[in-house]
Design an enzyme around this catalytic site. Sequence first.
Site, PDB file in Angstrom:
ATOM      1  N   GLY A   1     -21.994   7.956 -26.910  1.00 22.98           N
ATOM      2  CA  GLY A   1     -23.148   7.505 -27.549  1.00 22.98           C
ATOM      3  C   GLY A   1     -24.411   8.133 -26.592  1.00 22.98           C
TER       4      GLY A   1
ATOM      5  N   ASP B   1     -20.026  -2.816 -18.361  1.00 23.68           N
ATOM      6  CA  ASP B   1     -19.561  -2.010 -19.597  1.00 23.68           C
ATOM      7  C   ASP B   1     -18.196  -1.778 -19.177  1.00 23.68           C
ATOM      8  OD1 ASP B   1     -19.541  -0.917 -22.185  1.00 23.68           O
ATOM      9  OD2 ASP B   1     -20.470   0.708 -21.585  1.00 23.68           O
TER      10      ASP B   1
END
Length: 816
Positions: free
Chosen positions: A508, A623
């Site tokens: 990402g 995360d």
Amino acid sequence: MNKKHQRMVSLSYFLLLLLVFFCFWDLCHSASNTMIPNQSIIDGETLTSSGDKFVLGFFSPGTSKNRYIGIWYKHLPERTVIWVANRQNPLAGSTGVFTLRNDSNLVISDQRQNILWSTNLSMSSGNLTARLLDSGNFIIMEGDPNNPHFRILWQSFDHPSDTFLPGMKIGVNLSTGHNWFLSSWKNIEDPALGLFTFGVDTKAMNQFFIWPKTTGHPLMLVNIPEDKNYFPYIVKTEEAVYLEFSSLKMSRLVMETSGQLKLFTWLDTSQQWSILWSQPTEQCGVYAACGAYSICNVYKLPTCTCLPGFWPTSIRDWDLGDHSPGCQRKMALQCGSQDSFQHVENVNMTRSTLWLGSSSAEDCKAECLKSCHCSAYAYVDVGGGNFSCFLWSGDLVDIRDNSSIGEELYVRIAGSNSRGSTRERRWFPVIAIVVFVTGILVSGISRRWIIERKGSLGASLSTAKLILDAANFKEDENEVIEIPLLSFEFIEDVTSNFTESNKLGEGGFGPVYKGNLPGGQEIAVKRLAKTSQQGFEEFKNEVMLIAKLQHRNLVKLLGYCTHGDEKMLIYEYMPNKSLDSFLFDQIRSSLLNWEKRFNIILGIARGLLYLHQDSRLRIIHRDLKTSNILLDEEMNPKISDFGMARIFGGDQTQANTRRVVGTYGYMSPEYALDGLFSVKSDVYSFGIIVLEIISGKKNTGFYDSEHFLSLPSHAWRLWKEGNGLELMDPSLRETCNSAEVLKCIHVGLLCVQEDAIERPIMASVLVMLASEIATLPSPKLPPSFIKRSLSSIESSSCGPISCSLNEVTDSLVEGR
């Protein structure tokens, strides 16, 4: 049969019965747990607690010939001593006597009646006994324990050695001033007082420290996990402040010779002690762990090695694991130009005693030679073509090996010891010319690392600080960032100009490339997308955070690069990429047998415990997912990607954010729905990963047509029905340990409970995983919000790499 023969038979029976009686008497005597006044124990005799748990008697540690009175566990394969009486005054032979005297004192004496140790009580008492209890406590008591007037006159628990057991206290009695503390052994064969003490700071009553005896060593604050079931906890009353310990298992907290405080628990299955927690987490975290002129490396054995031109000050202490004496020069310095310098690569040092700013390499060396107290120098490229000279005086301590990248140190040695360094100096101009010419003729051949350290002064410091916005992290202006700044040209070289063949993947925040350093080491370069503002936040966060983190289960950041709009992070290369590339691949998943999966679970747990509890900062990852767990060549897990991590203050337990970041399927309900995050948010993510490791199925891709459940709900249903093993990946059937699998499922379900308060902390998780605890709390039904969230995502607008909904970001960074 004549009468004479009958008398002989009767006499034989009598003698046999008498022999049996005395054997039985001797057995009972040796197994007794009690001594009465004027009773003695000689070498070879013991006391045994009534429950057959502990033994008191004479012993010799290791190969030592000295004799001590001690207490140890009775039924363990190897003797584990928990208390020693005459630590400072051993007996030279086996003629010692341990006596309870009429004056209420226990004494140890030799054959000449010299007293080597005594309880030194000034009172006398009637109805006196000494007793070894099942807790491991040895007491002198007055009266009957069942009588309310029973009184303890003295107990070994008030005079600990290096071990803290359940029922003991570590702290201070404010009324009497009595101090309970642990003190390390000198070495494994000598229980005399060692270098390190653990106890309470009387000036800060709720804080506990490790005190080194050696001057110059800093005190170390000990942060103990907050879980009363498995760890010591602080008790404060008007009379005392102390740690208490009420573990559910056979556990002990030990102040080790190395300077580490370690919590052990006994594993019945493997018949050995398992380390559940330690502080510092690694031996090299102890200041000057290897003494002077020695390098510490936790990834090598032995951990401590002498610098070139030095050897151990005490060979015997060194062999016994006591490295505190350090190393000494093989030849004395001549304190002049006759001395030379040994080049030592890739080490991290404590701050130098003198900084000379810009200077030439020869001037730097000459400045060190001016003083006999100067023991080393470093001539460092601080970026932008600027160099600085750093000098160290006195003994060199706290040197740590950093095989990836570190400082180049020049250690002063006697001239006759320096043939190698002399040749190096003679050939240096030639090598420099060759490298320079080659660099002009053949572009792309190795260029030098350009190292930027925040502690160095110069224009590059201001630039780096501006880029990283370090003020937001409240950094000390003089604190050194341990992560080097590398030049863009160098990164281009080692990645072959970011060629497609070197591309490992794309996530990402941008692509990841493989690089090869001039020495052959492989690296991974994450090149952040220029247009990604979120990538910049990750970049800044990761550089500032990981500079302070060092653990074998965290990926190592080797450097970073800023060049115009370019921002890059340089990591150690993980040849097996990420955990998800194995777990969710039908072919590669078979390479992960149960032993490897269980070790991966334990490694992730240890890494998280370090982040939450043992590192100098309390860090919430935010995360944690299988694609952020990288695997080295031996399949050891390393947590990566700290771009979304948050630092918590020492007393902070929870925070709130309006911008929720992370990955659906791994986010805890309170974080995904309300923006609340804490260490329990990471615990939830860990629980999901555990269930994924066991099942080989993704939580986000899980679909049960019959029950339409999430993976945690499906696991809970199977566990509730007694069919937990049905969750297991079919490829594990031949390699699994059924009890271990069921335990991991149970722990995983405890971690994904809806109420964050009911989830365990990582310290407790590690205890549950590592020990053979019979009963664990029953988990409740996991939250069902996941499916609703996923349905919302499916109807929202998503790009190929990330999607967001109501400020909730789904990060899908591919494993490197």
